[in-house]
Design a protein around this motif. Structure first.
Motif, PDB file in Angstrom:
ATOM      1  N   ALA A 166     -32.854  21.013  58.561  1.00 30.85           N
ATOM      2  CA  ALA A 166     -34.233  20.777  59.000  1.00 30.85           C
ATOM      3  C   ALA A 166     -34.880  19.620  58.239  1.00 30.85           C
ATOM      4  O   ALA A 166     -35.534  18.766  58.848  1.00 30.85           O
ATOM      5  N   ARG A 167     -34.711  19.554  56.934  1.00 28.61           N
ATOM      6  CA  ARG A 167     -35.312  18.468  56.141  1.00 28.61           C
ATOM      7  C   ARG A 167     -34.742  17.114  56.547  1.00 28.61           C
ATOM      8  O   ARG A 167     -35.460  16.122  56.590  1.00 28.61           O
ATOM      9  N   SER A 168     -33.462  17.081  56.868  1.00 33.56           N
ATOM     10  CA  SER A 168     -32.834  15.824  57.283  1.00 33.56           C
ATOM     11  C   SER A 168     -33.279  15.411  58.681  1.00 33.56           C
ATOM     12  O   SER A 168     -33.364  14.214  58.977  1.00 33.56           O
ATOM     13  N   ARG A 169     -33.588  16.374  59.540  1.00 28.18           N
ATOM     14  CA  ARG A 169     -34.117  16.031  60.872  1.00 28.18           C
ATOM     15  C   ARG A 169     -35.479  15.340  60.730  1.00 28.18           C
ATOM     16  O   ARG A 169     -35.778  14.392  61.461  1.00 28.18           O
TER      17      ARG A 169
ATOM     18  N   VAL B 257     -33.982  14.122  47.491  1.00 29.19           N
ATOM     19  CA  VAL B 257     -35.256  13.538  47.919  1.00 29.19           C
ATOM     20  C   VAL B 257     -35.014  12.216  48.648  1.00 29.19           C
ATOM     21  O   VAL B 257     -34.413  11.295  48.114  1.00 29.19           O
ATOM     22  N   ALA B 258     -35.502  12.165  49.862  1.00 30.21           N
ATOM     23  CA  ALA B 258     -35.410  10.958  50.690  1.00 30.21           C
ATOM     24  C   ALA B 258     -36.624  10.070  50.438  1.00 30.21           C
ATOM     25  O   ALA B 258     -37.653  10.540  49.944  1.00 30.21           O
ATOM     26  N   PRO B 259     -36.540   8.805  50.823  1.00 29.40           N
ATOM     27  CA  PRO B 259     -37.695   7.924  50.678  1.00 29.40           C
ATOM     28  C   PRO B 259     -38.779   8.157  51.737  1.00 29.40           C
ATOM     29  O   PRO B 259     -39.826   7.525  51.702  1.00 29.40           O
ATOM     30  N   THR B 260     -38.537   9.084  52.647  1.00 32.52           N
ATOM     31  CA  THR B 260     -39.457   9.349  53.753  1.00 32.52           C
ATOM     32  C   THR B 260     -39.308  10.809  54.185  1.00 32.52           C
ATOM     33  O   THR B 260     -38.506  11.549  53.635  1.00 32.52           O
ATOM     34  N   GLY B 261     -40.100  11.204  55.178  1.00 31.37           N
ATOM     35  CA  GLY B 261     -40.028  12.580  55.666  1.00 31.37           C
ATOM     36  C   GLY B 261     -40.832  13.551  54.828  1.00 31.37           C
ATOM     37  O   GLY B 261     -40.595  14.746  54.853  1.00 31.37           O
ATOM     38  N   HIS B 262     -41.806  13.031  54.091  1.00 32.67           N
ATOM     39  CA  HIS B 262     -42.640  13.848  53.213  1.00 32.67           C
ATOM     40  C   HIS B 262     -43.867  14.353  53.969  1.00 32.67           C
ATOM     41  O   HIS B 262     -44.238  13.782  54.998  1.00 32.67           O
ATOM     42  N   PRO B 263     -44.535  15.384  53.437  1.00 31.08           N
ATOM     43  CA  PRO B 263     -45.743  15.894  54.103  1.00 31.08           C
ATOM     44  C   PRO B 263     -46.845  14.836  54.239  1.00 31.08           C
ATOM     45  O   PRO B 263     -47.607  14.854  55.198  1.00 31.08           O
TER      46      PRO B 263
ATOM     47  N   GLY C 185     -32.746  13.896  52.490  1.00 28.87           N
ATOM     48  CA  GLY C 185     -33.584  15.097  52.497  1.00 28.87           C
ATOM     49  C   GLY C 185     -32.928  16.326  51.893  1.00 28.87           C
ATOM     50  O   GLY C 185     -33.596  17.322  51.641  1.00 28.87           O
ATOM     51  N   THR C 186     -31.597  16.255  51.667  1.00 27.14           N
ATOM     52  CA  THR C 186     -30.860  17.327  51.003  1.00 27.14           C
ATOM     53  C   THR C 186     -29.795  16.687  50.119  1.00 27.14           C
ATOM     54  O   THR C 186     -29.450  15.511  50.321  1.00 27.14           O
ATOM     55  N   PRO C 187     -29.241  17.429  49.158  1.00 29.48           N
ATOM     56  CA  PRO C 187     -28.180  16.862  48.315  1.00 29.48           C
ATOM     57  C   PRO C 187     -26.884  16.539  49.071  1.00 29.48           C
ATOM     58  O   PRO C 187     -26.018  15.872  48.542  1.00 29.48           O
ATOM     59  N   HIS C 188     -26.760  16.999  50.312  1.00 25.58           N
ATOM     60  CA  HIS C 188     -25.555  16.762  51.107  1.00 25.58           C
ATOM     61  C   HIS C 188     -25.729  15.672  52.155  1.00 25.58           C
ATOM     62  O   HIS C 188     -24.804  15.417  52.929  1.00 25.58           O
TER      63      HIS C 188
END
Length: 158
Positions: free
Chosen positions: A7-10, A105-111, A133-136
């Motif tokens: 979900a975080r990567s989406r 932690v990605a450079p984007t996709g934050h609240p 968005g995830t360690p994988h």
């Protein structure tokens, strides 16, 4: 394809597309929660990994996108940015600011958008890789795309 992403990567994928960045998120078989692990998994120089480091500065989160080959000199960076201090954020502050866990932690996709600094040394690599968005998860992009994506200020960070 994106439906198989966490979900975080989406969220990161959607933010990339909204910014006009075509790089696809890659799911790695093993966690790449450090620049060295990510570089080994991708077969690239550690310097081509764009580490997303969250700091706390003057009462707000500060995202520093640094080359995996560098350590951030917080005192020097604070002086360059005209800030009182920069210190490492706690895991709770990182999750609150980004919605993501340390190591992914990605450079984007934050609240909400974060004040961001982009390490000038990342410009020497034709392709850089950032967490998805995830360690994988990771994704490729160019230095210019990273600056555009984050709205970041380019600076020396070490």
């Amino acid at each position: 394809m994106t439906s198989s992403l966490p979900a975080r990567s989406r969220l990161v994928h959607d933010a990339l597309r909204a910014a006009g960045i075509a790089g696809d998120i890659v799911v790695l078989p093993d966690a790449a929660s450090t620049a060295v692990l990510a570089a080994e998994a991708l077969g690239v120089e550690v310097g081509a990994i764009a580490n997303s480091l969250v700091f706390w500065s003057d009462g707000e989160p500060l995202l520093v996108m640094t080359s995996g080959a560098h350590r951030v000199d917080t005192a020097a960076l604070a002086a360059r940015l005209g800030r009182d201090s920069i210190r490492r954020a706690t895991p709770e502050q990182v999750r609150d600011a980004t919605g993501q866990a340390i190591g992914g932690v990605a450079p984007t996709g934050h609240p909400a958008p974060l004040t961001t600094v982009v390490d000038e040394d990342l410009a020497q690599y034709p392709e850089i890789w950032a967490a998805g968005g995830t360690p994988h998860t990771v994704f490729p992009l160019t230095f210019d795309e990273l600056v555009h994506l984050t709205g970041g200020t380019v600076s020396k960070v070490d």
